[in-house]
Design an enzyme around this catalytic site. Sequence first.
Site, mmCIF file in Angstrom:
data_model
loop_
_atom_site.group_PDB
_atom_site.id
_atom_site.type_symbol
_atom_site.label_atom_id
_atom_site.label_comp_id
_atom_site.label_asym_id
_atom_site.label_seq_id
_atom_site.Cartn_x
_atom_site.Cartn_y
_atom_site.Cartn_z
ATOM 1 N N CYS A 71 76.934 -33.820 52.479
ATOM 2 C CA CYS A 71 76.997 -32.448 51.957
ATOM 3 C C CYS A 71 78.444 -31.954 51.920
ATOM 4 O O CYS A 71 79.060 -31.739 52.967
ATOM 5 C CB CYS A 71 76.131 -31.535 52.822
ATOM 6 S SG CYS A 71 76.328 -29.781 52.481
ATOM 7 N N CYS A 74 78.935 -28.589 53.635
ATOM 8 C CA CYS A 74 78.900 -28.757 55.095
ATOM 9 C C CYS A 74 80.258 -29.241 55.603
ATOM 10 O O CYS A 74 80.761 -28.740 56.610
ATOM 11 C CB CYS A 74 77.811 -29.753 55.498
ATOM 12 S SG CYS A 74 76.142 -29.298 54.991
#
Length: 185
Positions: A71, A74
Amino acid sequence: MTGSPQPMPLGRLQQVVLVVIAVALAIGLLFMRGGIQSETPMEQLARRSVEPEVALTNGKPTLIEFYADWCQVCREMAPAMLELERSTQNRLDVVLVNVDNPRWQDLVNRYEVNGIPQLNLFSADGQPRGKSIGLRKLEELTAISAALINDQPLPQFRGVGSVSSLEGESTLQASVAQTGPRSHS
């Protein structure tokens, strides 16, 4: 017999020069990758993370981040999360849960994780206080953590919401348990 010429063995000086170049390249690569401790902020957080069950029962407010290694958002948020974890030590538990790890599938289902990064926010007594979905800057994370630590209302940021108890929650949980939060049947 006249064959192809044999290569000349490297002289001692040439061998030393090659070894020095190889060592210099290795050191250069090491520093380019972040030095000896080349763990990313996300890896550092995950390694230092408290178990969710411990965090929710140790008397400190808790922030659980559901994330994945792949991600990009993230990874972008990880330095701010690491700074938050460092600045709130002993006052707030920061827990990372990798959604791709089968070990955490029950938590992913329980907290209906359908997008990452998802932050689930808990009071010191382990009760859900709210949820945040998407990228958070350090200033936002600091405001959220201050609200949790001081047991105050959560700040009003886009993508941050409160969590409330529902009447008949056990019926709802039984329904979710049968179908799962990602089920479309």
